[in-house]
Design a protein around this motif. Structure first.
Motif, PDB file in Angstrom:
ATOM      1  N   GLY A 105       0.798  -1.228   0.000  1.00 14.46           N
ATOM      2  CA  GLY A 105       0.000   0.000   0.000  1.00 14.46           C
ATOM      3  C   GLY A 105       0.824   1.267   0.000  1.00 14.46           C
ATOM      4  N   THR A 106       1.917   1.261  -0.759  1.00 11.86           N
ATOM      5  CA  THR A 106       2.810   2.423  -0.803  1.00 11.86           C
ATOM      6  C   THR A 106       2.569   3.210  -2.086  1.00 11.86           C
ATOM      7  OG1 THR A 106       4.570   1.300  -2.010  1.00 11.86           O
ATOM      8  CG2 THR A 106       4.597   1.102   0.400  1.00 11.86           C
ATOM      9  N   SER A 107       3.213   4.331  -2.183  1.00 10.66           N
ATOM     10  CA  SER A 107       3.267   5.063  -3.448  1.00 10.66           C
ATOM     11  C   SER A 107       4.308   4.376  -4.329  1.00 10.66           C
ATOM     12  CB  SER A 107       3.667   6.518  -3.200  1.00 10.66           C
ATOM     13  OG  SER A 107       5.012   6.580  -2.733  1.00 10.66           O
ATOM     14  N   ALA A 108       4.269   4.659  -5.623  1.00  9.80           N
ATOM     15  CA  ALA A 108       5.262   4.093  -6.539  1.00  9.80           C
ATOM     16  C   ALA A 108       6.665   4.582  -6.184  1.00  9.80           C
ATOM     17  CB  ALA A 108       4.911   4.454  -7.981  1.00  9.80           C
ATOM     18  N   GLU A 109       6.771   5.844  -5.793  1.00  9.35           N
ATOM     19  CA  GLU A 109       8.079   6.388  -5.409  1.00  9.35           C
ATOM     20  C   GLU A 109       8.650   5.636  -4.211  1.00  9.35           C
ATOM     21  OE1 GLU A 109      10.133  10.622  -4.060  1.00  9.35           O
ATOM     22  OE2 GLU A 109       7.958  10.476  -4.109  1.00  9.35           O
TER      23      GLU A 109
END
Length: 193
Positions: free
Chosen positions: A138-142
């Motif tokens: 559930g993270t950002s792509a960055e």
């Protein structure tokens, strides 16, 4: 610092994915606030705090001899960013950072990346792409890009962290058992209705 992450999850008793920072914060008596309730954005002090830390901030208030710890986040950001920010600010509080510094920021960033996606779990789940990391944790792509870099570094030194990795895997398995019990209870409740 890795041990600090393990200790934080031991206090919670498990690791479930994606990590829900609010559970971890609550286990440590840290309250979470939205920026809107933490600061008066019409006051000069409130505006300065928001400008300095647009994603989140952690602070401790002392009342009647007791320390009350808080994490305030900008909930207008993406869920992956909010998850990382909460863990970043938890890192500041749980590492005992009392002042802003470049070192404190580096430590809090590492703490958050390690807490959100421990390298041993990336390996355990055989995740190899940014998209898989985003989906599972559930993270950002960055953030997922940095997590893959952290995993690559971990692979070169994995024997150095064996005890820590074993602890993380144990806490993750406890989380899986907890989820299984919750699903069974929900199934029984549904049948009973």
């Amino acid at each position: 610092m890795k041990q600090s992450v393990v200790d934080a999850f031991r206090q919670l008793g498990y690791i479930r994915l994606p990590v829900e920072p609010s559970e971890l914060l609550e286990a440590h008596g840290i309250q979470t606030l939205a920026y809107q309730s933490a600061y008066d954005s019409l006051s000069l002090d409130g505006l300065m705090a928001l400008c300095k830390s647009p994603s989140g901030i952690s602070f401790t208030l002392t009342a009647n001899g007791c320390d009350l710890r808080f994490v305030a986040c900008n909930l207008q950001e993406s869920p992956g960013r909010v998850r990382f920010t909460k863990l970043h600010e938890a890192g500041h509080l749980l590492r005992g950072h009392l002042q802003d510094s470049e070192l404190a920021e580096v430590e809090a960033n590492f703490w958050a990346k390690y807490a959100i996606a421990p390298p041993v779990l990336v390996e355990e789940l055989d995740l190899t792409t940014v998209e898989e990391i985003v989906q599972q944790f559930g993270t950002s792509a960055e953030c997922a890009t940095y997590i893959l870099q952290q995993h690559s570094n971990w692979l070169r030194h994995r024997q150095d962290d064996k005890a820590i990795d074993d602890s993380i895997l144990e806490l993750y398995r406890r989380g899986l058992l907890l989820e299984q019990r919750e699903e069974e209870t929900a199934g029984l409740t549904k049948i009973a209705q």
